[in-house]
Design a protein around this motif. Structure first.
Motif, PDB file in Angstrom:
ATOM      1  N   GLU A   1      41.241  32.147  32.797  1.00 24.88           N
ATOM      2  CA  GLU A   1      41.856  33.193  33.619  1.00 24.88           C
ATOM      3  C   GLU A   1      40.841  33.769  34.610  1.00 24.88           C
ATOM      4  OE1 GLU A   1      44.856  35.770  34.986  1.00 24.88           O
ATOM      5  OE2 GLU A   1      44.972  34.012  33.708  1.00 24.88           O
ATOM      6  N   VAL A   2      39.619  33.976  34.169  1.00 23.88           N
ATOM      7  CA  VAL A   2      38.570  34.486  35.064  1.00 23.88           C
ATOM      8  C   VAL A   2      38.274  33.463  36.161  1.00 23.88           C
ATOM      9  CG1 VAL A   2      36.098  35.048  35.182  1.00 23.88           C
ATOM     10  CG2 VAL A   2      37.524  36.076  33.425  1.00 23.88           C
ATOM     11  N   ALA A   3      38.225  32.180  35.789  1.00 20.74           N
ATOM     12  CA  ALA A   3      37.983  31.143  36.797  1.00 20.74           C
ATOM     13  C   ALA A   3      39.114  31.112  37.823  1.00 20.74           C
ATOM     14  CB  ALA A   3      37.843  29.785  36.115  1.00 20.74           C
ATOM     15  N   ARG A   4      40.347  31.264  37.371  1.00 23.62           N
ATOM     16  CA  ARG A   4      41.482  31.292  38.292  1.00 23.62           C
ATOM     17  C   ARG A   4      41.390  32.486  39.237  1.00 23.62           C
ATOM     18  NH1 ARG A   4      46.243  33.554  39.209  1.00 23.62           N
ATOM     19  NH2 ARG A   4      46.068  35.030  37.504  1.00 23.62           N
ATOM     20  N   MET A   5      41.035  33.647  38.685  1.00 26.94           N
ATOM     21  CA  MET A   5      40.934  34.848  39.528  1.00 26.94           C
ATOM     22  C   MET A   5      39.762  34.742  40.507  1.00 26.94           C
ATOM     23  SD  MET A   5      41.826  37.671  36.639  1.00 26.94           S
ATOM     24  CE  MET A   5      42.291  39.052  37.639  1.00 26.94           C
TER      25      MET A   5
ATOM     26  N   ASN B   1      38.724  31.966  41.795  1.00 27.88           N
ATOM     27  CA  ASN B   1      39.206  31.043  42.818  1.00 27.88           C
ATOM     28  C   ASN B   1      40.091  31.777  43.830  1.00 27.88           C
ATOM     29  OD1 ASN B   1      39.911  28.739  44.238  1.00 27.88           O
ATOM     30  ND2 ASN B   1      41.518  28.188  42.797  1.00 27.88           N
ATOM     31  N   LEU B   2      41.006  32.603  43.326  1.00 24.67           N
ATOM     32  CA  LEU B   2      41.871  33.362  44.237  1.00 24.67           C
ATOM     33  C   LEU B   2      41.070  34.336  45.085  1.00 24.67           C
ATOM     34  CD1 LEU B   2      44.950  34.133  41.946  1.00 24.67           C
ATOM     35  CD2 LEU B   2      44.816  32.501  43.840  1.00 24.67           C
ATOM     36  N   THR B   3      40.073  34.969  44.494  1.00 25.30           N
ATOM     37  CA  THR B   3      39.235  35.912  45.231  1.00 25.30           C
ATOM     38  C   THR B   3      38.464  35.195  46.327  1.00 25.30           C
ATOM     39  OG1 THR B   3      39.007  37.257  43.255  1.00 25.30           O
ATOM     40  CG2 THR B   3      37.414  37.637  44.995  1.00 25.30           C
ATOM     41  N   THR B   4      37.945  34.031  45.992  1.00 21.76           N
ATOM     42  CA  THR B   4      37.216  33.251  47.005  1.00 21.76           C
ATOM     43  C   THR B   4      38.144  32.821  48.128  1.00 21.76           C
ATOM     44  OG1 THR B   4      35.714  32.435  45.308  1.00 21.76           O
ATOM     45  CG2 THR B   4      35.782  31.203  47.357  1.00 21.76           C
ATOM     46  N   ARG B   5      39.353  32.426  47.778  1.00 20.88           N
ATOM     47  CA  ARG B   5      40.299  31.962  48.799  1.00 20.88           C
ATOM     48  C   ARG B   5      40.779  33.082  49.712  1.00 20.88           C
ATOM     49  NH1 ARG B   5      44.621  28.838  45.416  1.00 20.88           N
ATOM     50  NH2 ARG B   5      45.710  28.862  47.402  1.00 20.88           N
ATOM     51  N   LEU B   6      40.639  34.328  49.300  1.00 16.44           N
ATOM     52  CA  LEU B   6      41.028  35.460  50.141  1.00 16.44           C
ATOM     53  C   LEU B   6      39.820  36.212  50.711  1.00 16.44           C
ATOM     54  CD1 LEU B   6      44.042  36.985  48.199  1.00 16.44           C
ATOM     55  CD2 LEU B   6      44.092  35.750  50.364  1.00 16.44           C
TER      56      LEU B   6
END
Length: 99
Positions: free
Chosen positions: A59-63, A65-70
């Motif tokens: 879950e942390v890795a997914r978040m 990834n989303l943070t990096t993408r934004l």
């Protein structure tokens, strides 16, 4: 007169006491605070926590990834569009909303 050989009373108490101590320590080794059952319980709890940790790390890795993408250095327009639609409730003019 017939005389029977009976063990002295002290010997009987000694063996009875030794038996009771042996039973006590056996019980404590199996069901005590540091016994076999507690060890098995701790191992099962440890495995459950490891599974939970793996889920949280994913879950942390997914978040991340989303943070990096934004982030400012890398902007994913599809993700930004999805977030704007979700948070602000925006739609395009050519879309139909079904509730």
């Amino acid at each position: 007169m017939l005389r029977r050989n009976r063990p002295p009373l002290g010997t009987v108490f000694y063996f009875l006491g030794a038996l009771m101590l042996g039973l006590y320590f056996t019980f404590a080794a199996v069901q005590g605070d540091y016994g076999l059952f507690k060890r098995i319980e701790f191992k099962a709890e440890g495995q459950a926590l490891e599974v939970e940790l793996a889920g949280l790390e994913a879950e942390v890795a997914r978040m991340e990834n989303l943070t990096t993408r934004l982030s400012d250095t890398y902007l994913d327009l599809d993700l930004l569009d999805e977030q704007a639609r979700d948070v602000l409730g925006l739609i395009r003019a050519d879309e139909i909303v079904i509730r």
